[in-house]
Design an enzyme around this catalytic site. Sequence first.
Site, PDB file in Angstrom:
ATOM      1  N   LEU A 136     -57.359  26.588  19.120  1.00 49.77           N
ATOM      2  CA  LEU A 136     -58.625  27.300  19.189  1.00 49.77           C
ATOM      3  C   LEU A 136     -59.513  26.629  20.229  1.00 49.77           C
ATOM      4  O   LEU A 136     -59.439  25.416  20.437  1.00 49.77           O
ATOM      5  CB  LEU A 136     -59.345  27.276  17.835  1.00 49.77           C
ATOM      6  N   ASP A 137     -60.376  27.416  20.871  1.00 53.17           N
ATOM      7  CA  ASP A 137     -61.352  26.855  21.796  1.00 53.17           C
ATOM      8  C   ASP A 137     -62.274  25.883  21.061  1.00 53.17           C
ATOM      9  O   ASP A 137     -62.455  25.966  19.844  1.00 53.17           O
ATOM     10  CB  ASP A 137     -62.208  27.962  22.418  1.00 53.17           C
ATOM     11  N   ARG A 138     -62.874  24.998  21.818  1.00 51.92           N
ATOM     12  CA  ARG A 138     -63.772  23.986  21.257  1.00 51.92           C
ATOM     13  C   ARG A 138     -64.839  24.602  20.355  1.00 51.92           C
ATOM     14  O   ARG A 138     -65.105  24.112  19.258  1.00 51.92           O
ATOM     15  CB  ARG A 138     -64.438  23.208  22.409  1.00 51.92           C
ATOM     16  N   ARG A 236     -62.689  36.690  23.743  1.00 50.90           N
ATOM     17  CA  ARG A 236     -63.964  36.578  24.445  1.00 50.90           C
ATOM     18  C   ARG A 236     -63.970  37.430  25.713  1.00 50.90           C
ATOM     19  O   ARG A 236     -64.940  38.143  26.005  1.00 50.90           O
ATOM     20  CB  ARG A 236     -64.230  35.108  24.766  1.00 50.90           C
TER      21      ARG A 236
END
Length: 295
Positions: A136-138, A236
């Site tokens: 997962l992204d930060r 996103r």
Amino acid sequence: MPNLSLKWEILPEDEGKTVKKFLREKKISRAALNAVKYRGGSILVNGEKVNVRKVLKAGDLLQVLFPDEEASEKLRPQDIPLNILYEDEYLLVIDKPAPMDTIPPRNRRDGSLANALLGYYEKIGLKTAPHIVTRLDRNTSGLVLVAKYQHIHSLLARAQRSGEISRRYIAFCEGVFSDPEGVIEAPIGRKPGSIIERTVSENGRYARTEYEVLKQYDTYAKILVRPKTGRTHQIRVHFSHIGHPLLGDSLYGGNTARISRQALHCREISFYHPIREEPVTFVSELPEDMQKLEQ
């Protein structure tokens, strides 16, 4: 804690097969067998060491002892609390907070989920490396699937490539949606001049995102998202592409007035357990900052 050990009782239909043929049918890769052979593992039949040319008989007990694994010297173990939703001897499901990197980026060596996992493994005496299956992204929160060993990671990665690992996300997106559900199919590639941003591009890789509007507010909506591919920043980029960027996602045009990070949470993950051979599903509740968007 002992290293990975797998056992099988040989059935009549497998009699006459070599150990090598049997293990390859069990999806143990050539690389894994080489690791067993050259890095301190063992193959046992009825408690006696054998090589992969051994011919099996019905009723034999075959056991593979995998060697210990070592993490990269560049990765520092850290005592960072982990929210472990599930753990067995083969894998973990972690509820990752935001902001936390899954693996250390180039400009940071500490504070990532990988650092925390290595610290946890040291604490419980497990000699292995972090094998993160679903990243997962930060600034994306939610469920992350982690394999404890390279072989388990290989099995899960294969399942992921074939679409057998399903993830569902909750997102809050700007604007009013005209349809209650939809599909976004648009190829995604790197944005020219950036090492971080992605964009919809004719030269990008195929990407598909399915979604359902759970609740429409005045100026934004709560969305259930089902990505069918796993491109970097896919959710996103796709919602920004159709004019509904995620709340808080400043990188892709989202407004940060209500939330300071992209309003994206991996709520559910479903997969077939590679060793227990049964379907499993795990669910995570929305974090506090996203719960406030429902009020």
